[in-house]
Design a protein around this motif. Structure first.
Motif, PDB file in Angstrom:
ATOM      1  N   THR A  30       0.829  -1.205   0.000  1.00 16.29           N
ATOM      2  CA  THR A  30       0.000   0.000   0.000  1.00 16.29           C
ATOM      3  C   THR A  30       0.863   1.255   0.000  1.00 16.29           C
ATOM      4  N   THR A  31       0.244   2.348  -0.398  1.00  8.84           N
ATOM      5  CA  THR A  31       0.848   3.680  -0.302  1.00  8.84           C
ATOM      6  C   THR A  31      -0.027   4.518   0.613  1.00  8.84           C
ATOM      7  N   LEU A  32       0.599   5.132   1.597  1.00 11.08           N
ATOM      8  CA  LEU A  32      -0.128   5.991   2.530  1.00 11.08           C
ATOM      9  C   LEU A  32      -0.116   7.425   2.016  1.00 11.08           C
ATOM     10  N   VAL A  33      -1.285   8.027   1.949  1.00 12.55           N
ATOM     11  CA  VAL A  33      -1.425   9.451   1.624  1.00 12.55           C
ATOM     12  C   VAL A  33      -1.993  10.132   2.862  1.00 12.55           C
ATOM     13  N   ALA A  34      -1.208  11.019   3.465  1.00 17.59           N
ATOM     14  CA  ALA A  34      -1.617  11.662   4.721  1.00 17.59           C
ATOM     15  C   ALA A  34      -2.085  13.087   4.450  1.00 17.59           C
ATOM     16  N   PHE A  35      -3.348  13.358   4.783  1.00 17.02           N
ATOM     17  CA  PHE A  35      -3.926  14.682   4.576  1.00 17.02           C
ATOM     18  C   PHE A  35      -3.684  15.588   5.783  1.00 17.02           C
ATOM     19  N   GLN A  36      -3.617  16.889   5.497  1.00 12.86           N
ATOM     20  CA  GLN A  36      -3.592  17.884   6.565  1.00 12.86           C
ATOM     21  C   GLN A  36      -5.005  18.053   7.117  1.00 12.86           C
ATOM     22  N   GLY A  37      -5.101  18.406   8.404  1.00 14.87           N
ATOM     23  CA  GLY A  37      -6.392  18.687   9.018  1.00 14.87           C
ATOM     24  C   GLY A  37      -6.886  17.568   9.898  1.00 14.87           C
ATOM     25  N   CYS A  38      -7.247  17.905  11.156  1.00 12.30           N
ATOM     26  CA  CYS A  38      -7.758  16.889  12.074  1.00 12.30           C
ATOM     27  C   CYS A  38      -8.576  17.569  13.166  1.00 12.30           C
ATOM     28  N   PRO A  39      -9.730  17.007  13.531  1.00 13.54           N
ATOM     29  CA  PRO A  39     -10.530  17.597  14.607  1.00 13.54           C
ATOM     30  C   PRO A  39     -10.017  17.230  15.998  1.00 13.54           C
ATOM     31  N   LEU A  40      -9.099  16.248  16.081  1.00 10.34           N
ATOM     32  CA  LEU A  40      -8.592  15.794  17.376  1.00 10.34           C
ATOM     33  C   LEU A  40      -7.255  16.463  17.694  1.00 10.34           C
ATOM     34  N   ARG A  41      -6.887  16.431  18.952  1.00  9.86           N
ATOM     35  CA  ARG A  41      -5.577  16.898  19.395  1.00  9.86           C
ATOM     36  C   ARG A  41      -5.003  15.850  20.338  1.00  9.86           C
ATOM     37  N   CYS A  42      -4.637  14.689  19.758  1.00  7.47           N
ATOM     38  CA  CYS A  42      -4.195  13.549  20.560  1.00  7.47           C
ATOM     39  C   CYS A  42      -2.863  13.838  21.249  1.00  7.47           C
ATOM     40  N   SER A  43      -2.742  13.388  22.475  1.00  7.33           N
ATOM     41  CA  SER A  43      -1.546  13.654  23.256  1.00  7.33           C
ATOM     42  C   SER A  43      -0.295  13.060  22.619  1.00  7.33           C
ATOM     43  N   TYR A  44      -0.394  11.827  22.094  1.00  7.44           N
ATOM     44  CA  TYR A  44       0.760  11.177  21.476  1.00  7.44           C
ATOM     45  C   TYR A  44       0.592  11.157  19.956  1.00  7.44           C
ATOM     46  N   CYS A  45       0.308  12.306  19.373  1.00  2.00           N
ATOM     47  CA  CYS A  45       0.037  12.375  17.935  1.00  2.00           C
ATOM     48  C   CYS A  45       1.293  12.074  17.137  1.00  2.00           C
ATOM     49  N   LEU A  46       1.178  11.169  16.144  1.00  2.00           N
ATOM     50  CA  LEU A  46       2.302  10.859  15.268  1.00  2.00           C
ATOM     51  C   LEU A  46       2.554  11.964  14.255  1.00  2.00           C
ATOM     52  N   ASN A  47       1.496  12.610  13.826  1.00  2.00           N
ATOM     53  CA  ASN A  47       1.605  13.575  12.737  1.00  2.00           C
ATOM     54  C   ASN A  47       1.036  14.927  13.151  1.00  2.00           C
ATOM     55  N   LYS A  48       1.735  15.602  14.047  1.00  2.00           N
ATOM     56  CA  LYS A  48       1.244  16.894  14.517  1.00  2.00           C
ATOM     57  C   LYS A  48       1.235  17.938  13.401  1.00  2.00           C
ATOM     58  N   GLU A  49       1.965  17.635  12.306  1.00  4.88           N
ATOM     59  CA  GLU A  49       1.961  18.553  11.164  1.00  4.88           C
ATOM     60  C   GLU A  49       0.547  18.791  10.637  1.00  4.88           C
ATOM     61  N   CYS A  50      -0.332  17.805  10.853  1.00  7.12           N
ATOM     62  CA  CYS A  50      -1.693  17.934  10.316  1.00  7.12           C
ATOM     63  C   CYS A  50      -2.460  19.061  10.988  1.00  7.12           C
ATOM     64  N   TRP A  51      -1.961  19.584  12.118  1.00  8.13           N
ATOM     65  CA  TRP A  51      -2.628  20.690  12.795  1.00  8.13           C
ATOM     66  C   TRP A  51      -2.210  22.036  12.221  1.00  8.13           C
ATOM     67  N   GLU A  52      -1.129  22.053  11.436  1.00  7.33           N
ATOM     68  CA  GLU A  52      -0.620  23.313  10.908  1.00  7.33           C
ATOM     69  C   GLU A  52      -1.515  23.825   9.780  1.00  7.33           C
ATOM     70  N   SER A  53      -1.251  25.044   9.357  1.00 11.01           N
ATOM     71  CA  SER A  53      -2.031  25.654   8.283  1.00 11.01           C
ATOM     72  C   SER A  53      -1.877  24.863   6.990  1.00 11.01           C
ATOM     73  N   ALA A  54      -2.970  24.767   6.246  1.00 12.93           N
ATOM     74  CA  ALA A  54      -2.934  24.056   4.965  1.00 12.93           C
ATOM     75  C   ALA A  54      -1.975  24.716   3.991  1.00 12.93           C
ATOM     76  N   ASP A  55      -1.664  25.986   4.207  1.00 17.11           N
ATOM     77  CA  ASP A  55      -0.771  26.705   3.298  1.00 17.11           C
ATOM     78  C   ASP A  55       0.657  26.172   3.350  1.00 17.11           C
ATOM     79  N   HIS A  56       0.987  25.407   4.378  1.00 15.09           N
ATOM     80  CA  HIS A  56       2.352  24.901   4.539  1.00 15.09           C
ATOM     81  C   HIS A  56       2.630  23.668   3.682  1.00 15.09           C
ATOM     82  N   PHE A  57       1.610  23.111   3.041  1.00  8.49           N
ATOM     83  CA  PHE A  57       1.774  21.827   2.361  1.00  8.49           C
ATOM     84  C   PHE A  57       1.374  21.916   0.890  1.00  8.49           C
ATOM     85  N   LYS A  58       1.887  20.966   0.123  1.00  9.08           N
ATOM     86  CA  LYS A  58       1.553  20.903  -1.298  1.00  9.08           C
ATOM     87  C   LYS A  58       0.107  20.447  -1.469  1.00  9.08           C
ATOM     88  N   HIS A  59      -0.613  21.130  -2.329  1.00  6.56           N
ATOM     89  CA  HIS A  59      -1.999  20.769  -2.626  1.00  6.56           C
ATOM     90  C   HIS A  59      -2.051  19.936  -3.905  1.00  6.56           C
TER      91      HIS A  59
END
Length: 643
Positions: A30-59
């Motif tokens: 499989t290939t994993l595609v990780a999107f920005q944006g998440c309604p949760l704020r998990c304490s041990y989050c693997l991908n905290k980048e998803c909380w950043e502004s969408a402008d920081h990532f390639k669309h």
């Protein structure tokens, strides 16, 4: 009339794309595609980048993403693999995934790794196009779920059971739904996770269940340092064997050669890509769409999955450095303390990682009382005027008191040093890093108590700092001693309260007529709630179609003190309490396009009886600071915040 979905108009910010995940996200490659944006704020989050502004990532548009990932089409079709959408929360990109399915067709499996903590309408859109669901339970206990994720669990619960019915309606068996159950230090014990897994197996027969646990520091130290390199080489060998198997099965001439690469391997190289192109061309000429592979290759892929599993091949390992405070109990119900920073490594084959300070906002400290105030002796001897250490010191800064038993000049010597330079063991400390000592006239009693085992009961901070002047009075410190009395410490975090349209009208009317806003907050169970205290700030939010209307309010009275504001109905009931708030700033109208973090927050679920997660609180602080600066045209901190 409903508008037809326009694929070209859809785009989504992508944190990263990770190829060659064998047995990690279901069957096959499989290939994993990780999107920005998440309604949760998990304490041990693997991908905290998803909380950043969408402008920081390639669309990507669906078409652009398809062109990017189709290089592994042969692997997907041969092994029953495909694309796993993760993040972040991929269900927030439902329209994108629906459009992507139209492009990739039915030959690829589409899997969704989701918290299910989204609006039900998004699950409705995805049910017909998603082949397999990997649902993350986080925590079964609602209190632990809220503490760990920062949001309520009800949406997960509702969406999961509705998903069971919807997948049934679309011909997807329960075997295509996998529940991930976590063992989370400080939140979910191993016993609780096991009980949750057994309940799911019992009452949702057919659903797969995986138990996920974290490795602590000691377990990580025992792991072979070459494990990750071996994993990379193993993936490379499996891909090579798969290509060779297809070539022999379909009569395609493919030169076999040994790989001379040493160390970690990403699983691909120019030679590997050339082999893929040759195989695809050969299969196209033979008009082969469905690709068969041998049972031996399937077994190799399965064994790769099993090699990353724990006992009975159901327990998988999230590699990460879990740092817990001293004395944190194993039972999450009895947490008293603050969890320190968590740093985490990605899963095998995953290129994404993140870190987050877990939220356990209300915690207790032992009360500290004044012990003594004194100058720091020997400053001019230990710090030169041009020493960089001067730039690190500041008034209010905490410093370490270190017992120097080997000091030949003073048997009661107690050194003073930056707290960040001291690991807690005086026997293993280099005293060249100190900036002075507690004066001889002040240290005898202090040294005696430290030698008697009370060293950790003392703390100190700088109260006066002068780079020049009297050498004996350049740095002064205040020393505190810790008592056995516990006191509740509140964090400097915002709260938030959702308002309906009628509640917004009531707030506006009260502010206009009275100059304050009186309200009651509570719920059940009462003892689980963290009621606001005097001086704390609450963001009042009314969600609109385009964004939100916000007020920043401050609690000025609660319970009987509300009488000072002519509030008659102040008495606390069994499940709620009375509060009076004044307006700091507002109303302000925010647009989701201009403040993208608003778009992914569960605004309607916010209640004043709990704190916002740290990152969300910070985002709101910044938003109000900008508004305040615009009003007075001067950049100053928000009232009540620390510079």
């Amino acid at each position: 009339m409903m508008k037809k979905l326009e694929i070209k108009s859809i785009s989504a910010p992508v944190i990263g794309i990770s190829r060659f995940r064998l047995g990690t996200d279901g069957e096959g490659i499989t290939t994993l595609v990780a999107f920005q944006g998440c309604p949760l704020r998990c304490s041990y989050c693997l991908n905290k980048e998803c909380w950043e502004s969408a402008d920081h990532f390639k669309h990507y548009t669906p078409k652009e993403l398809y062109e990017e990932v189709k290089k592994d089409d042969l692997y997907f079709r041969a092994t029953g693999g495909g694309i796993t959408f993760g993040g972040g929360e991929p269900a927030l990109r439902a329209d994108f995934i629906v459009a992507f399915r139209k492009l990739c067709g039915k030959d690829w499996k589409i899997r969704l790794e989701t918290s299910l903590n989204v609006e039900q309408s998004l699950i409705d859109k995805l049910a017909p196009v998603v082949d397999e669901w990997i649902a993350d339970t986080k925590a079964e206990r609602s209190v632990a779920y809220k503490e760990y994720t920062g949001v309520y669990r009800q949406r997960f619960h509702n969406n999961f059971y509705k998903l069971i019915d919807k997948t049934k309606g679309h011909g997807i068996p329960r075997e295509r739904i996998t529940l991930k159950v976590h063992i989370i230090p400080g939140y979910v014990t191993e016993e609780q996770a096991g009980e949750t897994a057994e309940n799911f197996k019992k009452y949702q027969e057919g659903c797969k269940v995986e138990i996920i646990r974290y490795l602590d520091n000691e377990e990580l130290a025992k792991k072979d340092k070459n494990t990750r390199e071996r994993n990379g080489k193993r993936i490379c060998e499996i891909l090579k064997a798969l290509r060779s198997d297809i070539a022999k099965r379909y009569g395609i001439d493919l030169e076999e050669r040994d790989c001379s690469h040493k160390g970690n391997c990403a699983g691909t190289c120019p030679r590997c890509e050339a082999d893929i192109e040759k195989l695809e061309k050969g299969l196209l000429e033979k008009l082969e769409n469905k690709i068969e592979i041998s049972e031996e290759i399937k077994k190799m892929i399965d064994q790769n999955k099993d090699s990353k599993s724990g006992r009975d091949n159901e327990e998988h390992i999230l590699q990460g450095d879990v740092i817990l405070p001293p004395g944190l109990p194993e039972n999450p119900d009895n947490i008293e303390g603050e969890i320190q920073e968590f740093h985490d490594e990605p899963l095998d084959g995953q290129v994404l990682q993140g870190e987050q300070v877990p939220q356990n906002p209300d915690f207790y400290q032992f009360k500290k009382i004044f012990y003594k105030e004194c100058a720091v002796a020997g400053v001019s001897f230990h710090i030169e005027p041009n020493d960089e250490l001067w730039d690190e010191l500041e008034e209010g800064m905490e410093v370490a008191l270190i017992r120097d038993k080997n000091n030949s000049h003073d048997k009661h010597a107690v050194a003073v040093a930056p707290l960040s330079d001291y690991a807690g063991d005086p026997e293993d400390y280099d005293f060249d890093f100190i900036f002075g000592y507690v004066p001889r006239t002040e240290n005898k009693e202090l040294a005696t108590m430290m030698d008697a085992g009370y060293a950790n009961k003392f703390s100190a901070k700088i109260t006066t700092l002068k780079k020049y002047g009297n050498p004996n009075d350049r740095i002064r410190i205040t020393i505190f001693i810790e008592t056995n009395e516990k006191v509740l410490v509140r964090p400097n975090l915002l709260r938030a309260q959702s308002l309906s349209h009628s509640e917004l009208e009531d707030l506006t009317e009260q502010l206009a007529q009275k100059g304050f806003y009186a309200a009651r907050y509570g719920g059940y169970p009462h003892f689980d709630l963290q009621f606001p205290d005097k001086g704390e700030r609450i963001v009042y939010v009314h969600e609109t179609y385009y964004g939100a209307i916000l007020y920043l309010m401050k609690v000025v009275a609660k319970d009987i003190d509300c009488l000072n504001f002519d509030v008659d109905d102040y008495e606390s009931l069994d499940d709620c309490e009375a509060f009076v708030m004044t307006n700091i700033i507002g109303p302000i109208v925010v647009n989701k396009k201009e403040n993208s973090f608003i778009a992914y927050l569960p605004l309607k679920e916010y209640r004043a009886t709990s704190y916002l997660p740290k990152s969300v609180s910070k985002d709101f602080e910044s938003l109000f600071n900008v508004e305040l600066s615009n009003i007075i045209n001067y950049d100053i901190p928000l009232p009540g915040t620390k510079e």
